[in-house]
Design an enzyme around this catalytic site. Structure first.
Site, PDB file in Angstrom:
ATOM      1  CE1 TYR A 179     -18.022  11.957   2.662  1.00 49.01           C
ATOM      2  CE2 TYR A 179     -19.983  11.980   4.029  1.00 49.01           C
ATOM      3  CZ  TYR A 179     -19.117  12.627   3.184  1.00 49.01           C
ATOM      4  OH  TYR A 179     -19.329  13.949   2.848  1.00 49.01           O
ATOM      5  CG  HIS A 197     -20.277  13.583  -2.847  1.00 51.04           C
ATOM      6  ND1 HIS A 197     -19.909  12.464  -2.132  1.00 51.04           N
ATOM      7  CD2 HIS A 197     -19.656  14.628  -2.247  1.00 51.04           C
ATOM      8  CE1 HIS A 197     -19.101  12.822  -1.146  1.00 51.04           C
ATOM      9  NE2 HIS A 197     -18.926  14.139  -1.205  1.00 51.04           N
TER      10      HIS A 197
END
Length: 321
Positions: free
Chosen positions: A60, A143
């Protein structure tokens, strides 16, 4: 500012309740640059409204989310909040890194490289802890390993178990938007946590058929993210993005029909979209994707709106998947 909600402040909600988690992509430049002061205001607004659980990742904003969250939490009691972050992408300084990679704008000049090896996992967590200014995280998730499943299961997962045993990650699991990958992990790996994004929404209920029941049987704590499917369920007239790209006409038509049905009942579509995941007994929490203080306030207000059973019944058959 409205009073803080006890519901939001707990990380393991009582039966029948649902935790509220602030996701870290919105204040790290997802879709648009976010200034430091504006990101701080997002976090301040969430904190003042009782949110104490935060989900972030190196991905992010190429580390920007973790850095901003770390600065915000630096002077707060460690026992007052919970943090989840992720492994699977390593960051490298790169002066030639373009802006807008994977829809993140205003990010530091860093590139990402996939790495699900044991060494990569350990390095990723060490660097995340440095950015966060912490010595441990509450949950560590693998992830987006869809294209790297063998390495993720054989190398990353055992390393997560070692990190948990060492006390630097209390809980371990998976963060993904692919139901097939999630099911494989649930059945083959000793995970206790699953974050599933975009696959248990009003439009896309693919997680409902096998994944959520399997998680319920195994006692896996499920967080649902991406409840607006990248924006179309927040406002299908003005926000026409579905799963990070322009929505197909069939998707827009279905979302707009849902909006009309909700309006007939006097309930905003975004309220129904936010409240929908909590109807499933396997779901322990909802991740808010808010990127502005106003979006934080609005999301919390929407969660307080009652949705009549008749409306749920009318929407049941209108999902696309």
């Amino acid at each position: 500012m409205r009073e803080a909600r006890d519901r939001c402040a707990v990380t393991t909600p009582p039966p029948g309740d649902t935790a509220v988690v602030l996701g870290g992509a919105g204040f790290a430049g997802l879709y648009r640059p976010v200034r430091e002061a504006a990101a701080r205001e997002v976090l301040d607004t969430a904190w003042q409204n009782g949110i104490r659980a935060f989900d972030t990742a190196p991905h992010y904003g190429a580390g920007l989310s973790e850095e901003r969250l770390g600065r915000f939490l630096r002077d707060r009691n460690r026992g007052d909040f919970t943090i989840s972050t992720k492994v699977g992408r390593l960051l490298y300084d790169d002066p030639d890194a373009p802006d807008g990679v994977d829809c993140f704008y205003g990010a530091p000049k860093r590139s990402r490289r996939r790495d699900y090896s044991a060494t990569g996992v350990r390095r990723s967590l060490e660097e995340s802890l440095h950015r966060l200014g912490l010595d441990r995280v509450d949950t560590l998730l693998i992830h987006d390993p869809e294209a790297h499943m063998r390495a993720a299961l054989d190398e990353a997962m055992p390393e997560l178990e070692r990190l948990r045993a060492q006390g630097v990650a209390a809980g371990i699991g998976l963060g993904v938007n692919d139901v097939g990958a999630a099911l494989r992990f649930v059945r083959e790996a000793p995970i206790a946590h699953l974050l599933i994004a975009g696959r248990y929404t009003l439009l896309d209920r693919r997680a409902e058929h096998e994944l959520l029941p399997e998680c319920a049987r195994r006692g896996i704590r499920v967080l649902v993210a991406g409840v607006f499917n990248s924006g179309v369920l927040a406002d299908p007239v003005h926000r026409t993005t579905f799963d990070y790209r322009t929505a197909e006409p069939a998707v827009l038509a279905r979302a707009r029909s849902m909006q009309r049905i909700c309006a007939d009942h006097g309930v905003p579509l975004r309220a129904v979209a936010l409240r929908f995941p909590a109807r499933h007994p396997a779901v322990a929490g909802v991740v808010l994707g808010a990127g502005t203080p106003e979006e934080v306030e609005d999301s919390l207000a929407m969660l307080d709106i009652a949705v009549p059973e008749e409306l749920w019944r009318e929407l049941t058959e209108r999902a696309l998947w």
